[in-house]
Structures are given as structure tokens and as C-alpha cells.
Design a protein around this motif. Structure first.
Motif, PDB file in Angstrom:
ATOM      1  N   LEU A 198       0.871  -1.172   0.000  1.00  0.00           N
ATOM      2  CA  LEU A 198       0.000   0.000   0.000  1.00  0.00           C
ATOM      3  C   LEU A 198       0.908   1.223   0.000  1.00  0.00           C
ATOM      4  O   LEU A 198       1.931   1.251   0.691  1.00  0.00           O
ATOM      5  N   VAL A 199       0.545   2.254  -0.756  1.00  0.00           N
ATOM      6  CA  VAL A 199       1.410   3.423  -0.844  1.00  0.00           C
ATOM      7  C   VAL A 199       0.570   4.688  -0.992  1.00  0.00           C
ATOM      8  O   VAL A 199      -0.513   4.657  -1.597  1.00  0.00           O
ATOM      9  N   VAL A 200       1.066   5.787  -0.420  1.00  0.00           N
ATOM     10  CA  VAL A 200       0.431   7.093  -0.597  1.00  0.00           C
ATOM     11  C   VAL A 200       1.497   8.076  -1.077  1.00  0.00           C
ATOM     12  O   VAL A 200       2.678   7.958  -0.735  1.00  0.00           O
ATOM     13  N   VAL A 201       1.055   9.042  -1.884  1.00  0.00           N
ATOM     14  CA  VAL A 201       1.934  10.112  -2.384  1.00  0.00           C
ATOM     15  C   VAL A 201       1.213  11.439  -2.159  1.00  0.00           C
ATOM     16  O   VAL A 201       0.783  12.093  -3.108  1.00  0.00           O
ATOM     17  N   PRO A 202       1.090  11.859  -0.903  1.00  0.00           N
ATOM     18  CA  PRO A 202       0.288  13.061  -0.614  1.00  0.00           C
ATOM     19  C   PRO A 202       0.883  14.335  -1.192  1.00  0.00           C
ATOM     20  O   PRO A 202       0.154  15.243  -1.586  1.00  0.00           O
ATOM     21  N   THR A 203       2.218  14.421  -1.242  1.00  0.00           N
ATOM     22  CA  THR A 203       2.877  15.576  -1.853  1.00  0.00           C
ATOM     23  C   THR A 203       3.971  15.079  -2.780  1.00  0.00           C
ATOM     24  O   THR A 203       4.353  13.910  -2.743  1.00  0.00           O
ATOM     25  N   ARG A 204       4.506  15.996  -3.571  1.00  0.00           N
ATOM     26  CA  ARG A 204       5.542  15.591  -4.524  1.00  0.00           C
ATOM     27  C   ARG A 204       6.864  15.288  -3.833  1.00  0.00           C
ATOM     28  O   ARG A 204       7.782  14.758  -4.459  1.00  0.00           O
ATOM     29  N   HIS A 205       6.963  15.628  -2.543  1.00  0.00           N
ATOM     30  CA  HIS A 205       8.224  15.458  -1.817  1.00  0.00           C
ATOM     31  C   HIS A 205       8.299  14.172  -1.008  1.00  0.00           C
ATOM     32  O   HIS A 205       9.322  13.920  -0.376  1.00  0.00           O
ATOM     33  N   ASN A 206       7.257  13.355  -0.993  1.00  0.00           N
ATOM     34  CA  ASN A 206       7.338  12.151  -0.168  1.00  0.00           C
ATOM     35  C   ASN A 206       6.392  11.061  -0.647  1.00  0.00           C
ATOM     36  O   ASN A 206       5.437  11.316  -1.389  1.00  0.00           O
ATOM     37  N   LEU A 207       6.725   9.852  -0.221  1.00  0.00           N
ATOM     38  CA  LEU A 207       5.837   8.714  -0.380  1.00  0.00           C
ATOM     39  C   LEU A 207       5.943   7.881   0.890  1.00  0.00           C
ATOM     40  O   LEU A 207       6.991   7.870   1.551  1.00  0.00           O
TER      41      LEU A 207
END
Length: 560
Positions: A198-207
Motif C-alpha cells: 500500500l502506498v500514498v503520495v500526498p505531496t511531490r516530496h514524499n511517499l
């Protein structure tokens, strides 16, 4: 509160009045035929007094004017190109016609190539792609992306799940989610399970991701959803509030957004939902719960838990299933200190687990159970009310085989198959394996029937037929007893010996030094080896995870 005080719909970090003011300041700087996102500029302005905004806007567009204009050579493009994830709604409409190569890779996410310049980042157009070559550009974009500096840390959340956070200053960090298996190995030093993550990429600076390896995935999905929503709203560089399933290189959204009510819900696809259900069931049976835990339960804690479960069982027969699981864990764990089962206390744990497993599925009269000389329980009679627990039944049968309880084996094999088939947390191959064993230990079916059921077990245990259990678990743990049984009924002594050595090696490789109770004994292979030993196979009892005095019957004592 007036409408001007409300958050702007497109730039929520500003009020509607502030956003209108910013757009007015930016308008004179627009060049004909171009449209610019104001998101990063709005974040910068939201942290500064409004009297400083004109200077901030002028400096922002001055940097853009110094940026790449699209006249780079192919070599320059290959040197600076990066794979990038963008929100679907962030690509200006007038650019869509020149970004035909870009594609939506998951709900809310667009994949494109971006050139990292000295003062800005620009999206590459179809002309750029044609100039550098699509294949060469793709290879360079991936290689450059994986060289982006990142940091990582592990975060524990409620329920025992562990989240891996990968972050950095670069606006390309989130794009590494496209190549998550490579990131997990290179940055974190782990291989992703076949089930993915499972993965999230809420901002372009982190996952942030969580490998799908055990039942903690249920806690992880909720924690990731809460984190993604909060981090996406806080920014800067907001990307997506969704939770995704990374599986074999693809991203699938678990988050469903109702745009009318602005509400979020999680709806895993059927394959992932079945997998999560199977993992939780495996955890409850004590197979995977402590595989990756930093501090699994010690022997004293397991002993105390087993004694407490027996105390409860005396008072409440409905707790039999919990007591059985507790005693199975204790029996395995004791083999860390007594690997051959040479001591009476270890034998008591195995014998009591065998009694409880039989009672759970076939009922039992009142009986006395021991855990050493000082701990004795007078258990009540139990009715024959078998639960729909296929893996529990297999544990009970394996225990009865290892302890040479012929009568219990027969009674377990008379448990109606319809009852066990009500367990929707297991894959079809598990049910076929149960049918194989029931047929083998019953008087009616012929050996042809047994072989037919075994073939069905083998055929349905392949990757395409498995949706509930991790592939690694199927191959290293679940499949091995069936492979041994195949050699057993063929009476092939040499091949059985090789298959047994392989099963023990697979068991050790899967658990890889874990202190989990299940790591101590390869229960299914032990049961098959016990049958082979009794049939006169030349079985070497001096093998890891196969307690010698259970295998060669030297520790076995009479059951009351």
C-alpha cells in the motif's frame, strides 16, 4: 464570516479574497499562450505579509523566464529528464495537445517527463520526446529519478503496522512510487512481497508505503488514509490524498471520492480484499502475526498466556478455539529451548494442543490436561461443533499425525467438508488439500480418488489460483506438505528425502531467523515425515525444525 473569508476552491491555502489578489498580481506576468500553476507561489505567499507579495510574484516569474525554453539538445534532455507524477487536474488544458505521450497511471495521477533546470522544472512536450527518443528518454528518466537524494524512516502505528516513509527536498520524490520495488530494495533494504504494498503520495516530496506481508495491512490502510489526507491538505506540493495498491508495477486506487458530498471511502479491489481477509485469518491462527515484529512474545509470556487461556476454558467452553491457538503457539515456542522435545514440559504442550484441536472439531469427554507437574486442569466435556476454520483443522490433523493419535485422525477426517468449505478466508487449494487428506485417511475412497484430489491441490496452488494467501507463504509453507505427500504415496524414498530437505530449507528461508513460534517447527512437513517414518522410509531425524523425539516416537506417551 463573508464569502471572501472562506478558503479558495483552487488555492485552499488562501482565502477567496487573497486568491483573487494573487491572481491579479500574477496576470501581468503571463506570456501569451502559456498558463502557469499558482499552487507553489500561493504556498509561499500564504506565509508572508501581503505587502511582500508583489516582490514574491515578480521573483517567481523571473525564475520562470530564465527556465528552459525547449531548445535543449537530446543530450541535455537525457541528462536532466526525470519521471514525474502530477495531479490529473494540474496540467493546463492548452498543453494537453502537446503531451500526448503522458498517461494517467491511476485515479488522480498523471505520469509525464519533466526537465530539472537550474531555476525551474518544465514538462517535456511531444517535440522533446521525439527529439530525444521515447525509449532512451524513458530509461534516462528512470535512472535520474532513482538518483534523487532521499531519506527514510520507519513509523509504527496503532495495531502494530510499520510504515516506511521516503522523503526529500526534490519535487520528484513521489515519482519513485512508480518503481516502488526498486526503492524498497535500494533505500530501505527490503524486498517487497509478491502481493506488493500500500502506498500514498500526498505531496511531490514524499511517499509512504506498507508491504503487504501480514494482517497488519488492515491497520496500515487506515493509518495511510488518514496521513495522506492530512499531508495533502497541508502541502506544499500537494499531489494526491488517495491510498494506492502498488502491485507488479501498477498503481490501483483504493480511495473512492464522492465529489458531491466531498467524502472519502476505502474500497479495495476484490483481489486485494480477499488477500487482506486471508492475512488477518493467518494472523489469528498465529502463523504470520509475529513474523516481522521487533519483539515477538517470549516463552514466559506465551506460557502465561496459555495458562490463562486454560483457566478461561475451564469456566467457558466457548473459548476453546482461543485456547487451541494459544497452546499451538506454546508447543512451537518451547522447541526453541528444547528442539528435540526431550523434556516432559514440551511434550505436555504438544499433547495438550493435540487434545484441544481434536476437541474443537470433534468434541471430547471431560479430560485432564497438564503443562508440567504443577499445572493441571480438569476440562469439561465439549460438544462436537466444528467451526468453519480450514487452517485450524489442518493444525489439529497435523498434531494428531505427529502424536500418532490414530483415533483422533479418523474423527477429524469425518468432520463434514461442507463445514470447512464455509471458511471464505482460504484459497481453493487449501480446501483441496483437506479433501486429499480426508480421502487418504478414510476407508471409502480409492487411491485414484486421493491422487485426483492431490492433483487439484497442486493445480490450484499456482499463482493464478491464489488470491488470499501471500505467494511466498504458499510456496514456502503451505505447498510443502502436499509435495511431500506426493512422494510419500509414490513410495519414492530418495525423492521424499530430497523433498523433505527442501521443505525444511524453505521453512527456514521464509522465517529467516524470526523469533516467531511458528519459525521453530515445520509442522506440516513434520506430519508428513512422521507418516514416512512409520512406513519405513529412511528419514533422518536430525534435521532443523523437525523435533527428533516426535519424529522417531521416542517422546510419545499414552494419552489418557
Amino acid at each position: 464570516m463573508t464569502p471572501d473569508d472562506l478558503a479558495d476552491s483552487e488555492l485552499p491555502m488562501l482565502s477567496a479574497a487573497q486568491a483573487t489578489h494573487l491572481r491579479a498580481l500574477a496576470a501581468p506576468h503571463y506570456r501569451e499562450g502559456h498558463q502557469y500553476s499558482l499552487e507553489s507561489l500561493a504556498h509561499t505567499c500564504s506565509r508572508a505579509p501581503e505587502e511582500h507579495w508583489p516582490d514574491l510574484v515578480a521573483a517567481h516569474f523571473d525564475r520562470l523566464r530564465q527556465a528552459s525554453q525547449g531548445d535543449e539538445s537530446a543530450e541535455e534532455l537525457l541528462r536532466g529528464v526525470h519521471a514525474r507524477l502530477l495531479p490529473v487536474d494540474s496540467v493546463p488544458s492548452e498543453l494537453l495537445g502537446s503531451l500526448r505521450y503522458a498517461r494517467v497511471v491511476a485515479d488522480g495521477l498523471v505520469f509525464a517527463y519533466a526537465l530539472d533546470g537550474p531555476t525551474s522544472v518544465r514538462l517535456l512536450t511531444d517535440r522533446d520526446v521525439e527529439r530525444a527518443g521515447l525509449q532512451a528518454l524513458g530509461e534516462a528518466a528512470r535512472a535520474n529519478l532513482m538518483r534523487v537524494p532521499v531519506r527514510h524512516e520507519e513509523v509504527g502505528v496503532e495495531g502494530g503496522a510499520r510504515l516506511r516513509s521516503v522523503y526529500g527536498d526534490s519535487p520528484f520524490v513521489a515519482g519513485q512510487a512508480l518503481f516502488l520495488a526498486e526503492v524498497a530494495w535500494k533505500v530501505v533494504g527490503e524486498r517487497l512481497p509478491d502481493a506488493g504494498a500500500l502506498v500514498v503520495v500526498p505531496t511531490r516530496h514524499n511517499l509512504v508505503y506498507h508491504p503487504i506481508a501480514d494482517g497488519s495491512v488492515v491497520d496500515a490502510v487506515n493509518s495511510l488514509a488518514a496521513y495522506a489526507l492530512g499531508a495533502h491538505e497541508d502541502g506544499p506540493g500537494a499531489l494526491s490524498p488517495r491510498v494506492y495498491w502498488w502491485h507488479r508495477g501498477s498503481l490501483t486506487s483504493l480511495t473512492v471520492i464522492d465529489h458531491e458530498t466531498l467524502t472519502f471511502s476505502l474500497q479495495p479491489p476484490p483481489h486485494l480484499l480477499g488477500l487482506m481477509k486471508g492475512l488477518v485469518h493467518l494472523d489469528r491462527a498465529g502463523r504470520l502475526a509475529t513474523r516481522a515484529a521487533a519483539e515477538p512474545a517470549g516463552l514466559e509470556e506465551l506460557m502465561r498466556g496459555a495458562a490463562e487461556s486454560m483457566d478461561r476454558l475451564v469456566q467457558d467452553p466457548a473459548t476453546l478455539a482461543d485456547a487451541f491457538r494459544s497452546l499451538v503457539s506454546l508447543a512451537h515456542a518451547r522447541c526453541a529451548y528444547d528442539p528435540d522435545v526431550a523434556h516432559i514440559d514440551t511434550w505436555d504442550a504438544w499433547a495438550t494442543a493435540t487434545r484441544l484441536g481434536s476437541a474443537l472439531f470433534t468434541g471430547a469427554p471431560a479430560q485432564e490436561c497438564h503443562l508440567g507437574e504443577d499445572l493441571v486442569w480438569q476440562l469439561p466435556a465439549f460438544p462436537a461443533e466444528p467451526p468453519a476454520d480450514a487452517r485450524g483443522w489442518l493444525d489439529a490433523l497435523y498434531l494428531a499425525i505427529v502424536c500418532r493419535q490414530t483415533d483422533r485422525i479418523g474423527r477429524l477426517c469425518r468432520v463434514p467438508s461442507e463445514t470447512l468449505r464455509q471458511d471464505d478466508s482460504v484459497d481453493e487449494y487449501v480446501l483441496h488439500w483437506i479433501d486429499t487428506l480426508r480421502a487418504y485417511f478414510s476407508d471409502g475412497p480409492s487411491m485414484d480418488d486421493v491422487v485426483e484430489k492431490l492433483v487439484a491441490t497442486i493445480e490450484t496452488s499456482g499463482r493464478d489460483g491464489v488470491t488470499h494467501a501471500p505467494t511466498e507463504f504458499v510456496n514456502a509453507i503451505d505447498y510443502q506438505p502436499a509435495a511431500l505427500f506426493h512422494r510419500l504415496i509414490a513410495r519414492d524414498h530418495d525423492t521424499f528425502a530430497k523433498a523433505l530437505a527442501e521443505a525444511v530449507a524453505e521453512h527456514g528461508g521464509y522465517w529467516d531467523g524470526s523469533a516467531a513460534p511458528r519459525a521453530r517447527v515445520a509442522l506440516g512437513p513434520l506430519a508428513m515425515a512422521s507418516l514416512a517414518y512409520d512406513y519405513g522410509f529412511p528419514v533422518d531425524p536430525a534435521q532443523p525444525c523437525l523435533p527428533a523425539h516426535l519424529l522417531n516416537r521416542q517422546r510419545l506417551e499414552e494419552f489418557s
